[in-house]
Design a protein around this motif. Structure first.
Motif, PDB file in Angstrom:
ATOM      1  N   GLY A  32       4.015 -64.149 -15.863  1.00  0.00           N
ATOM      2  CA  GLY A  32       2.976 -64.529 -14.910  1.00  0.00           C
ATOM      3  C   GLY A  32       3.351 -64.252 -13.477  1.00  0.00           C
ATOM      4  O   GLY A  32       4.536 -64.264 -13.110  1.00  0.00           O
ATOM      5  N   THR A  33       2.330 -63.991 -12.657  1.00  0.00           N
ATOM      6  CA  THR A  33       2.480 -63.814 -11.214  1.00  0.00           C
ATOM      7  C   THR A  33       1.696 -64.914 -10.514  1.00  0.00           C
ATOM      8  O   THR A  33       0.505 -65.103 -10.778  1.00  0.00           O
ATOM      9  N   ARG A  34       2.372 -65.632  -9.636  1.00  0.00           N
ATOM     10  CA  ARG A  34       1.685 -66.674  -8.861  1.00  0.00           C
ATOM     11  C   ARG A  34       0.997 -66.042  -7.658  1.00  0.00           C
ATOM     12  O   ARG A  34       1.605 -65.281  -6.912  1.00  0.00           O
ATOM     13  N   LEU A  35      -0.272 -66.348  -7.514  1.00  0.00           N
ATOM     14  CA  LEU A  35      -1.071 -65.825  -6.413  1.00  0.00           C
ATOM     15  C   LEU A  35      -1.483 -66.971  -5.501  1.00  0.00           C
ATOM     16  O   LEU A  35      -1.991 -67.998  -5.988  1.00  0.00           O
ATOM     17  N   PHE A  36      -1.284 -66.779  -4.197  1.00  0.00           N
ATOM     18  CA  PHE A  36      -1.775 -67.725  -3.198  1.00  0.00           C
ATOM     19  C   PHE A  36      -2.752 -66.995  -2.289  1.00  0.00           C
ATOM     20  O   PHE A  36      -2.416 -65.950  -1.732  1.00  0.00           O
ATOM     21  N   VAL A  37      -3.930 -67.535  -2.158  1.00  0.00           N
ATOM     22  CA  VAL A  37      -4.918 -66.978  -1.241  1.00  0.00           C
ATOM     23  C   VAL A  37      -5.057 -67.956  -0.079  1.00  0.00           C
ATOM     24  O   VAL A  37      -5.471 -69.098  -0.251  1.00  0.00           O
ATOM     25  N   LYS A  38      -4.693 -67.470   1.106  1.00  0.00           N
ATOM     26  CA  LYS A  38      -4.683 -68.334   2.291  1.00  0.00           C
ATOM     27  C   LYS A  38      -6.040 -68.332   2.968  1.00  0.00           C
ATOM     28  O   LYS A  38      -6.585 -67.281   3.280  1.00  0.00           O
ATOM     29  N   ALA A  39      -6.548 -69.518   3.220  1.00  0.00           N
ATOM     30  CA  ALA A  39      -7.856 -69.640   3.902  1.00  0.00           C
ATOM     31  C   ALA A  39      -7.740 -69.316   5.384  1.00  0.00           C
ATOM     32  O   ALA A  39      -6.646 -69.475   5.970  1.00  0.00           O
ATOM     33  N   ASP A  99      -9.055 -68.630  -6.120  1.00  0.00           N
ATOM     34  CA  ASP A  99      -8.348 -67.677  -6.987  1.00  0.00           C
ATOM     35  C   ASP A  99      -6.851 -67.971  -7.069  1.00  0.00           C
ATOM     36  O   ASP A  99      -6.137 -67.344  -7.868  1.00  0.00           O
ATOM     37  N   SER A 100      -6.381 -68.883  -6.263  1.00  0.00           N
ATOM     38  CA  SER A 100      -4.956 -69.238  -6.273  1.00  0.00           C
ATOM     39  C   SER A 100      -4.599 -69.841  -7.625  1.00  0.00           C
ATOM     40  O   SER A 100      -5.134 -70.876  -8.025  1.00  0.00           O
ATOM     41  N   LYS A 154      12.355 -56.813 -21.244  1.00  0.00           N
ATOM     42  CA  LYS A 154      11.291 -57.662 -21.711  1.00  0.00           C
ATOM     43  C   LYS A 154      10.129 -56.811 -22.179  1.00  0.00           C
ATOM     44  O   LYS A 154       9.868 -55.739 -21.645  1.00  0.00           O
ATOM     45  N   GLU A 155       9.379 -57.336 -23.159  1.00  0.00           N
ATOM     46  CA  GLU A 155       8.271 -56.564 -23.710  1.00  0.00           C
ATOM     47  C   GLU A 155       7.121 -56.437 -22.727  1.00  0.00           C
ATOM     48  O   GLU A 155       6.442 -55.410 -22.692  1.00  0.00           O
ATOM     49  N   VAL A 156       6.861 -57.487 -21.949  1.00  0.00           N
ATOM     50  CA  VAL A 156       5.804 -57.473 -20.941  1.00  0.00           C
ATOM     51  C   VAL A 156       6.412 -58.017 -19.650  1.00  0.00           C
ATOM     52  O   VAL A 156       6.907 -59.149 -19.639  1.00  0.00           O
ATOM     53  N   GLU A 157       6.372 -57.219 -18.609  1.00  0.00           N
ATOM     54  CA  GLU A 157       7.009 -57.610 -17.351  1.00  0.00           C
ATOM     55  C   GLU A 157       5.995 -57.735 -16.228  1.00  0.00           C
ATOM     56  O   GLU A 157       5.119 -56.877 -16.063  1.00  0.00           O
ATOM     57  N   GLN A 158       6.145 -58.794 -15.451  1.00  0.00           N
ATOM     58  CA  GLN A 158       5.327 -59.018 -14.268  1.00  0.00           C
ATOM     59  C   GLN A 158       6.216 -59.495 -13.142  1.00  0.00           C
ATOM     60  O   GLN A 158       7.216 -60.174 -13.379  1.00  0.00           O
ATOM     61  N   ASN A 159       5.838 -59.183 -11.922  1.00  0.00           N
ATOM     62  CA  ASN A 159       6.516 -59.737 -10.756  1.00  0.00           C
ATOM     63  C   ASN A 159       6.117 -61.207 -10.652  1.00  0.00           C
ATOM     64  O   ASN A 159       4.932 -61.530 -10.650  1.00  0.00           O
ATOM     65  N   SER A 160       7.111 -62.082 -10.574  1.00  0.00           N
ATOM     66  CA  SER A 160       6.802 -63.510 -10.589  1.00  0.00           C
ATOM     67  C   SER A 160       6.115 -63.995  -9.318  1.00  0.00           C
ATOM     68  O   SER A 160       5.478 -65.049  -9.300  1.00  0.00           O
ATOM     69  N   GLY A 161       6.258 -63.199  -8.222  1.00  0.00           N
ATOM     70  CA  GLY A 161       5.654 -63.607  -6.967  1.00  0.00           C
ATOM     71  C   GLY A 161       6.483 -64.676  -6.279  1.00  0.00           C
ATOM     72  O   GLY A 161       7.689 -64.774  -6.527  1.00  0.00           O
ATOM     73  N   PRO A 162       5.882 -65.489  -5.402  1.00  0.00           N
ATOM     74  CA  PRO A 162       4.435 -65.539  -5.213  1.00  0.00           C
ATOM     75  C   PRO A 162       3.892 -64.361  -4.398  1.00  0.00           C
ATOM     76  O   PRO A 162       4.574 -63.836  -3.538  1.00  0.00           O
ATOM     77  N   LEU A 163       2.677 -63.987  -4.718  1.00  0.00           N
ATOM     78  CA  LEU A 163       1.941 -62.998  -3.963  1.00  0.00           C
ATOM     79  C   LEU A 163       0.974 -63.754  -3.064  1.00  0.00           C
ATOM     80  O   LEU A 163       0.170 -64.544  -3.554  1.00  0.00           O
ATOM     81  N   SER A 164       1.088 -63.533  -1.788  1.00  0.00           N
ATOM     82  CA  SER A 164       0.253 -64.240  -0.830  1.00  0.00           C
ATOM     83  C   SER A 164      -0.677 -63.257  -0.124  1.00  0.00           C
ATOM     84  O   SER A 164      -0.211 -62.253   0.420  1.00  0.00           O
ATOM     85  N   VAL A 165      -1.980 -63.525  -0.160  1.00  0.00           N
ATOM     86  CA  VAL A 165      -2.957 -62.656   0.494  1.00  0.00           C
ATOM     87  C   VAL A 165      -3.918 -63.525   1.307  1.00  0.00           C
ATOM     88  O   VAL A 165      -4.171 -64.681   0.941  1.00  0.00           O
ATOM     89  N   PRO A 166      -4.468 -62.994   2.387  1.00  0.00           N
ATOM     90  CA  PRO A 166      -5.460 -63.765   3.152  1.00  0.00           C
ATOM     91  C   PRO A 166      -6.811 -63.760   2.452  1.00  0.00           C
ATOM     92  O   PRO A 166      -7.131 -62.848   1.674  1.00  0.00           O
ATOM     93  N   GLU A 167      -7.587 -64.770   2.723  1.00  0.00           N
ATOM     94  CA  GLU A 167      -8.928 -64.853   2.162  1.00  0.00           C
ATOM     95  C   GLU A 167      -9.727 -63.603   2.517  1.00  0.00           C
ATOM     96  O   GLU A 167      -9.689 -63.125   3.643  1.00  0.00           O
ATOM     97  N   GLY A 168     -10.441 -63.060   1.523  1.00  0.00           N
ATOM     98  CA  GLY A 168     -11.245 -61.874   1.742  1.00  0.00           C
ATOM     99  C   GLY A 168     -10.527 -60.576   1.446  1.00  0.00           C
ATOM    100  O   GLY A 168     -11.172 -59.524   1.339  1.00  0.00           O
ATOM    101  N   ALA A 169      -9.223 -60.614   1.280  1.00  0.00           N
ATOM    102  CA  ALA A 169      -8.449 -59.401   1.007  1.00  0.00           C
ATOM    103  C   ALA A 169      -8.478 -59.075  -0.481  1.00  0.00           C
ATOM    104  O   ALA A 169      -8.995 -59.835  -1.306  1.00  0.00           O
ATOM    105  N   ILE A 170      -7.910 -57.911  -0.819  1.00  0.00           N
ATOM    106  CA  ILE A 170      -7.772 -57.513  -2.222  1.00  0.00           C
ATOM    107  C   ILE A 170      -6.391 -57.930  -2.710  1.00  0.00           C
ATOM    108  O   ILE A 170      -5.379 -57.610  -2.080  1.00  0.00           O
TER     109      ILE A 170
END
Lengths: 116, 110
Positions: free
Chosen positions: B103-110, B83-84, B2-18
């Motif tokens: 696209g990468t799906r991002l979940f930010v957990k509260a 930011d989710s 593919k010309e542009v590749e991304q990890n589809s995720g989901p990427l899950s991070v806690p609130e306040g993280a990077i």
């Protein structure tokens, strides 16, 4: 300032019918793009125009699809005849391509098309 | 490839993280690189663009570009539940054409 305007926002039609999607780009933007988005295929570029001239239509899936840009403030994407596999969200985006710009695009709200 | 590749995720991070989102591209002649955010049921919204090697910061967002490695990333500091979303990487390959990743799906957990 108004953003990119698309109409209709939702379209439900029956297989075989003609569908026309409309787009008004941001005033002053000289490039316009039509995209299709589905879960399976993501965001696909269908065609883009610069100064009202079609530059690349290699993404148009087949002859049933056609697009026009008769002036700087209006473009249409037509599907005739429509098929169920055309069901998707169709986005129009415009860009102020000029010296000093980097190609940033601004998207309209999209038209959700359902072909039964 | 593919010309542009991304990890589809989901990427899950806690609130306040990077949150760190990554993208690779195949065309070495690519000129400009963009990150768009797309909320469910909405249209893509431009967050940042970058065109030269290094980092570019805008508020909580930092875009990083490494043309030698053909790699673009987006860092979101102090991640918030708002930011989710799905984050789309886009690459201007030449002329007016821009190619989007899946696209990468991002979940930010509260």
């Amino acid at each position: 300032d108004a953003g990119v305007i698309q109409s209709p926002r939702h379209e439900v039609t029956e297989m075989g019918q003609e569908v026309t999607l409309r787009c008004k780009p941001i005033s002053g933007h000289n490039s316009l793009f039509w995209y299709r988005q589905t879960m399976m295929r993501g965001l696909e570029l269908l065609i883009y125009f610069n100064n009202n001239v079609p530059i690349d239509d290699s993404g148009m899936p087949e002859d049933r699809f056609s697009a026009k840009m008769p002036n700087a403030s209006f473009s249409t994407l037509k599907i005739q005849p429509s098929e169920p596999r055309d069901s998707a969200v169709y986005f129009c985006a415009s860009s102020p391509f000029s010296r000093g710009s980097f190609g940033e695009q601004f998207f309209g709200p999209g038209t959700r098309l359902t072909v039964l | 490839q593919k010309e542009v590749e991304q990890n589809s995720g989901p990427l899950s991070v806690p609130e306040g993280a990077i949150a760190s989102l990554n993208c690779t591209y195949s065309d070495r002649g690519s000129q400009s690189f963009f990150w768009y955010r797309q909320y469910s049921g909405k249209s893509p919204e431009l967050i940042m663009f970058i065109y030269s090697n290094g980092d570019k910061e805008d508020g909580r967002f930092t875009a990083q570009l490494n043309k030698a490695s053909q790699y673009v990333s987006l860092l979101i500091r102090d991640s918030q539940p708002s930011d989710s979303a799905t984050y789309l990487c886009a690459v201007r390959t030449g002329g007016f054409k821009t190619i989007f990743g899946a696209g990468t799906r991002l979940f930010v957990k509260a």
